[in-house]
Write a protein that holds these residues in place. Structure first.
Motif, PDB file in Angstrom:
ATOM      1  N   ARG A  24       0.852  -1.187   0.000  1.00 34.81           N
ATOM      2  CA  ARG A  24       0.000   0.000   0.000  1.00 34.81           C
ATOM      3  C   ARG A  24       0.890   1.241   0.000  1.00 34.81           C
ATOM      4  N   GLY A  29       0.963   5.434   0.611  1.00 37.04           N
ATOM      5  CA  GLY A  29       0.317   6.626   1.127  1.00 37.04           C
ATOM      6  C   GLY A  29       1.112   7.852   0.753  1.00 37.04           C
ATOM      7  N   GLU A  55      -3.552   4.988  -1.273  1.00 45.82           N
ATOM      8  CA  GLU A  55      -4.550   4.387  -0.388  1.00 45.82           C
ATOM      9  C   GLU A  55      -4.639   5.057   0.969  1.00 45.82           C
ATOM     10  N   SER A  56      -3.736   5.977   1.248  1.00 41.38           N
ATOM     11  CA  SER A  56      -3.783   6.687   2.528  1.00 41.38           C
ATOM     12  C   SER A  56      -3.156   8.064   2.368  1.00 41.38           C
ATOM     13  N   GLU A 109       0.804  -4.325  12.212  1.00 46.37           N
ATOM     14  CA  GLU A 109       0.753  -3.581  10.957  1.00 46.37           C
ATOM     15  C   GLU A 109       1.948  -2.623  10.914  1.00 46.37           C
ATOM     16  N   CYS A 149       3.649   0.782   8.761  1.00 45.01           N
ATOM     17  CA  CYS A 149       3.689   1.839   7.748  1.00 45.01           C
ATOM     18  C   CYS A 149       5.012   2.570   7.893  1.00 45.01           C
ATOM     19  N   GLU A 162       2.974  -1.186   4.075  1.00 44.05           N
ATOM     20  CA  GLU A 162       2.601   0.156   3.618  1.00 44.05           C
ATOM     21  C   GLU A 162       3.783   1.109   3.755  1.00 44.05           C
TER      22      GLU A 162
END
Length: 309
Positions: free
Chosen positions: A4, A6, A34-35, A235, A237, A278
């Protein structure tokens, strides 16, 4: 499965907040990001009594002279989009009154249809702590723990009741509630903060400083999670503070995420480790205005997807 991607929203002084944030947010969502993410800096000390990140002598970037409020920025982005998740990387939690921040995040989550990701850290600037006046810098860890407690209480079922060092909530109805459980992401820059993350958070917010360093940090965090009995996945990021068109000194090795859009994507591929889902690409400091930021974001996104990322 593709990672993903962002995008950091335009908060620095070269941007027009009311015009550029909605425009960049809409374009980013249309491109496929997506973010959308914000960061927090509340002042620019002049002269600086403390180096950037607390490193003696390291200058603060000129772009930090005027950084728009993160929650105002996310609110503008929420109104202009309908799909992209809305994250903070990071809010400096102890600069905020815990109860008020918990309610603001809940309200933004409701308003956006359940898209908020609450990335929260302790920061490093003594001047920012002094200006905020919530708590001294020395108590930053305790204040962050209380903030996490207050968020859990305020976002949970009524009646809400809590007693802490900074916060007293007598049994009360507190709303609105988040549209869904708000994911909480934390940095893990010390053993204590890593334990807090493993025990209390949904995700990790590292800053990319090299693929080998990221791999080592990720392996260490996974080992800690296993040792503390965590079964649900962490998760991740990764924040990428990219510098477009920056040329290294002659003879020096190119720092990660500097140079052309293609070089930034090459570095992204090197950092795409198993379990890291991400990346937040903050490109705003490299762009002169919102149009250039949108063009650069589109170029990097297109190259990344073409490379199979």
């Amino acid at each position: 499965m593709a990672i993903r991607l962002g995008l950091g929203l335009p908060q620095m002084k070269q941007y027009d907040l009311g015009r550029d944030v909605p425009a960049v947010a809409r374009t980013a969502e249309e491109i496929g990001f997506e973010s959308l993410w914000v960061f927090e800096r509340v002042l620019f000390p002049e002269p600086a009594t403390q180096g950037l990140y607390g490193v003696p002598g390291l200058p603060w970037p000129d772009g930090y002279r005027a950084v728009a409020d993160p929650l105002v920025t996310l609110t503008l982005a929420a109104a202009a989009t309908g799909r992209a998740r809305l994250g903070t990387s990071v809010l400096v939690g102890p600069l905020h009154i815990p109860f008020q921040l918990a309610r603001s995040l809940a309200s933004l989550d409701v308003a956006s249809g359940g898209r908020v990701v609450a990335g929260i850290g302790t920061g490093w600037s003594h001047d920012e702590y002094a200006a905020a006046g919530v708590a001294p810098f020395e108590k930053r860890g305790k204040v962050l723990d209380e903030l996490l407690d207050v968020c859990a209480a305020v976002w949970g079922p009524d009646p809400v009741a809590y007693q802490g060092e900074l916060t007293t909530v007598a049994p009360a109805v507190v709303g609105p509630k988040p549209a869904r459980p708000i994911p909480v992401y934390l940095p893990a820059s010390s053993p204590k903060s890593a334990r807090r993350l493993v025990d209390r958070a949904d995700g990790w917010l590292p800053a990319a400083q090299g693929a080998a360093q990221l791999a080592e940090q990720w392996a260490r965090l996974q080992d800690l999670a296993a040792g503390r009995g965590r079964t649900r996945p962490i998760e991740v990021c990764v924040r990428v503070n990219a510098q477009h068109r920056v040329k290294p000194f002659e003879g020096a090795e190119r720092p990660p995420f500097t140079g052309s859009a293609a070089q930034i994507v090459d570095d992204l591929a090197a950092h795409a480790l198993d379990g890291i889902g991400e990346f937040l690409l903050d490109l705003q400091s490299s762009a002169r205005d919102a149009e250039e930021l949108k063009d650069l974001a589109a170029e990097v996104y297109g190259l990344a997807r073409a490379a199979g990322l």
